[in-house]
Design a protein around this motif. Sequence first.
Motif, PDB file in Angstrom:
ATOM      1  N   HIS B 113       0.711  -1.179  -0.082  1.00  0.00           N
ATOM      2  CA  HIS B 113      -0.072  -0.026  -0.018  1.00  0.00           C
ATOM      3  C   HIS B 113       0.846   1.300   0.121  1.00  0.00           C
ATOM      4  N   LEU B 114       2.148   1.234   0.774  1.00  0.00           N
ATOM      5  CA  LEU B 114       2.724   2.387   0.964  1.00  0.00           C
ATOM      6  C   LEU B 114       3.832   2.766  -0.337  1.00  0.00           C
ATOM      7  N   MET B 115       4.012   1.584  -1.250  1.00  0.00           N
ATOM      8  CA  MET B 115       4.993   2.074  -2.039  1.00  0.00           C
ATOM      9  C   MET B 115       4.882   2.845  -3.132  1.00  0.00           C
ATOM     10  N   PRO B 116       3.577   3.551  -3.226  1.00  0.00           N
ATOM     11  CA  PRO B 116       3.593   4.591  -4.163  1.00  0.00           C
ATOM     12  C   PRO B 116       3.938   5.808  -3.369  1.00  0.00           C
ATOM     13  N   VAL B 148      10.176   1.623   3.878  1.00  0.00           N
ATOM     14  CA  VAL B 148       8.826   1.197   3.638  1.00  0.00           C
ATOM     15  C   VAL B 148       8.737   0.042   4.498  1.00  0.00           C
ATOM     16  N   ARG B 149       9.757  -1.005   4.148  1.00  0.00           N
ATOM     17  CA  ARG B 149       9.474  -2.334   4.893  1.00  0.00           C
ATOM     18  C   ARG B 149       9.281  -2.312   6.428  1.00  0.00           C
ATOM     19  N   GLU B 150      10.453  -1.245   6.843  1.00  0.00           N
ATOM     20  CA  GLU B 150      10.410  -1.139   8.445  1.00  0.00           C
ATOM     21  C   GLU B 150       9.227  -0.402   8.829  1.00  0.00           C
ATOM     22  N   ILE B 151       8.851   0.679   8.093  1.00  0.00           N
ATOM     23  CA  ILE B 151       7.641   1.368   8.671  1.00  0.00           C
ATOM     24  C   ILE B 151       6.428   0.450   8.533  1.00  0.00           C
ATOM     25  N   ALA B 152       6.207  -0.427   7.447  1.00  0.00           N
ATOM     26  CA  ALA B 152       5.199  -1.274   7.501  1.00  0.00           C
ATOM     27  C   ALA B 152       5.108  -2.148   8.574  1.00  0.00           C
ATOM     28  N   ALA B 153       6.229  -2.610   8.845  1.00  0.00           N
ATOM     29  CA  ALA B 153       6.471  -3.757   9.935  1.00  0.00           C
ATOM     30  C   ALA B 153       6.056  -3.213  11.124  1.00  0.00           C
ATOM     31  N   ALA B 154       6.382  -1.961  11.540  1.00  0.00           N
ATOM     32  CA  ALA B 154       6.091  -1.202  12.573  1.00  0.00           C
ATOM     33  C   ALA B 154       4.606  -0.844  12.964  1.00  0.00           C
ATOM     34  N   GLY B 167       3.274   7.037  14.612  1.00  0.00           N
ATOM     35  CA  GLY B 167       3.828   8.127  13.911  1.00  0.00           C
ATOM     36  C   GLY B 167       3.173   8.312  12.690  1.00  0.00           C
ATOM     37  N   VAL B 168       3.296   9.613  11.778  1.00  0.00           N
ATOM     38  CA  VAL B 168       2.669   9.795  10.627  1.00  0.00           C
ATOM     39  C   VAL B 168       3.375   9.170   9.483  1.00  0.00           C
ATOM     40  N   VAL B 169       2.935   8.166   8.994  1.00  0.00           N
ATOM     41  CA  VAL B 169       3.765   7.303   7.760  1.00  0.00           C
ATOM     42  C   VAL B 169       4.565   8.038   6.744  1.00  0.00           C
ATOM     43  N   ARG B 170       3.668   9.177   6.170  1.00  0.00           N
ATOM     44  CA  ARG B 170       4.442  10.000   5.138  1.00  0.00           C
ATOM     45  C   ARG B 170       5.538  10.786   5.526  1.00  0.00           C
ATOM     46  N   GLU B 171       5.408  11.096   6.752  1.00  0.00           N
ATOM     47  CA  GLU B 171       6.426  11.977   7.295  1.00  0.00           C
ATOM     48  C   GLU B 171       7.770  11.120   7.668  1.00  0.00           C
ATOM     49  N   SER B 299      -4.014   7.805   2.755  1.00  0.00           N
ATOM     50  CA  SER B 299      -4.388   7.746   1.430  1.00  0.00           C
ATOM     51  C   SER B 299      -3.187   7.964   0.483  1.00  0.00           C
ATOM     52  N   VAL B 300      -3.065   6.948  -0.628  1.00  0.00           N
ATOM     53  CA  VAL B 300      -2.240   7.424  -1.500  1.00  0.00           C
ATOM     54  C   VAL B 300      -2.896   7.212  -3.013  1.00  0.00           C
ATOM     55  N   GLN B 301      -2.082   7.616  -3.821  1.00  0.00           N
ATOM     56  CA  GLN B 301      -2.465   7.914  -5.177  1.00  0.00           C
ATOM     57  C   GLN B 301      -1.877   6.652  -5.936  1.00  0.00           C
ATOM     58  N   HIS B 302      -2.739   5.692  -6.421  1.00  0.00           N
ATOM     59  CA  HIS B 302      -2.108   4.616  -7.092  1.00  0.00           C
ATOM     60  C   HIS B 302      -1.521   4.850  -8.591  1.00  0.00           C
ATOM     61  N   ASN B 303      -1.953   5.940  -8.914  1.00  0.00           N
ATOM     62  CA  ASN B 303      -1.471   6.372 -10.457  1.00  0.00           C
ATOM     63  C   ASN B 303      -0.122   7.111 -10.302  1.00  0.00           C
ATOM     64  N   VAL B 304       0.558   7.324  -9.649  1.00  0.00           N
ATOM     65  CA  VAL B 304       1.731   7.997  -9.502  1.00  0.00           C
ATOM     66  C   VAL B 304       2.761   7.214  -9.862  1.00  0.00           C
TER      67      VAL B 304
END
Lengths: 317, 313
Positions: B113-116, B148-154, B167-171, B299-304
């Motif tokens: 989900h976070l990859m974009p 991304v992997r570590e944030i996702a794991a946390a 925390g705030v993922v994007r930041e 929320s992420v844009q999947h068309n990035v």
Amino acid sequence: MVDSMSPLRATLAATVAAVCLVRHVACPPRLPAADDAVRAADAPETDDADAQAGLVDLAANFDANLFDQPGGGWVFRAGVVRPVGGPGGPGEDPGIDRIRRAAHERLDRIDRLCGLAPEQRRKLELALESDLRRFAAEVAQTRSRYETATVNMRDRAGQERWRLFQQDVQRCRRRMQRLLDDGSLFAGVLGSVLDEGQRAQLTAERAARRTFRWRWLVSGELEKLDDILALTQEQHDVVEKLLLAREPELVIDAPPRPRNPQAEQMLVRLVLSQVDLQPLQAALQPDQLRKLRTLANQGRAMQSWLEEQGLVERRGQ
Amino acid sequence: VVCGLALAVAGVGHGQGVIVLEGGGVRIEGGARVTLQDGRLEVEVRQEPPVAELDEPAVVEPDAAEQPLVERLLDGLRQAVPAVVADGAFGGGPAEIARRQAIAERTRQIEQHLMPLLHVELEHVRRHCGSLEPTARREVLAAGRRAVREIAAAHAAAAIDDRPPPGVVREELQARVAAAVRTRAPAAEFTRYERETDMRRARRAERARIRIVGIVDERLDLTAAQRAAMLADLRGRWQPAWVRQLDVPDAAQVAEFQPAPDFADACISPHLDAVQRAAWREWCAAAGIDQIGWDTLPSVQHNVPQPAAWWTP
């Protein structure tokens, strides 16, 4: 206050029609008589699942299409497409009460902004109720055309009947969207009972609300554009300025509820397709401009659909 | 040590870990590469551990004399694959194993989900730090993926353990990517990238404020003066975590209400009249974001755009 057919429902309707059309082309059915298109709901149902799959109960679907009842969905019941939550039917006006509540909210808002005197409020309430009753009668009359009507979407006559049904729903929806606007008794009384100070206050508040709402929609779309285009601050400011400068006449007295985020997004993209290209060409990289145009074209392609969604005032109708 | 760690790696990864001691480092063939740098162990996982196959974790029982090295290696592994090598990862009963599997599964979902978001960051880096050397690009890309992997794991662990999101993922991701770029890009380019990142953050905060006021306005019919006062108050007392308002989907509904931004109550309720305040209280009680513990991924844009070929020269 007013709701429009959700994209889900629009998609379902389109899908039903498309599937029927494909099946019709691929497997030509027996030649139907014109009367085959509409059956009485209480007519004996065949056991043939294929034969039942294309049936749509128009009376049950009328209110759901018009009022877009919250929590509604679609079910196949006895092989016929009906909205979730009961068959609906003649005499049931579940949407009218919602419209009445929303209309009174609008009156309350005017009262808060202008400080209506009791007599002013009483006149406006009477006018509002009169407009509502007239609209309810129109809906009841239109709905009555479809009592006991079930169309078979697998034949052309059924598809044609469905098209006419949708036209009637659209007409009622447009009427609903403008129920208290210019031409209504409510609008007439409002124009005559407010004093000059009240009128100026109301006009200023409506304009400020419209501007804020547009700013909100633009900021929502810029959140997406920032990610898709990787904008710099300078580029962002150019796009934002162009969009804010083209504020459309948003419906603010009776905006669609619940909100329609997809329509709002497409509205901003439609406006984006109408802005002056020169500043954008100067500010954006070619690849960013290309992507932006693609997004703007999405909005442009949705223009006629957007006009039906009730987001923007419709003038001259 | 070698046998014990081989078992450890077998438990984490492929079932066939081979540990090779070489120079100052330890190489685990087929699984990870462990090196000693500045007195600490760094573990780089070469392949995705097939954690879904983690049915029976291996047990490491090193001799007492070997314990410090084993601990250091496991620490390194914990950093590299925190979802899998969590505390007690090499033991525990069926419940613990199930928990680890749930975290690993959720980690994969969140990572996807976070990859974009990473792609967005990489595109900003590419636009502002065009002088990055090919090797540096690969390193930044690898650091971004690891982040991304570590944030996702946390976040997965927090979700499974029913803890508040850390925390705030994007930041978090922006900070991790910036840290990787900082030492590799020319100073002037990095400064520009950092300045633009700060401005992006400020834009998002302003959007979140507009959205909060817009949502309240939509429900409570504010006057222009109320909207202006609320917006000013939000600017004055803004908390970075409030940007999460942008992650609440437009169409979200709780008990027929849109989730209420009750976390910003101190900037909202003072500006309401009595009728509005009563409605606000009712709304917050039924669907307040804090009240109901609303949590959502960003929320992420999947068309990035996917990372350009520039990243993998």
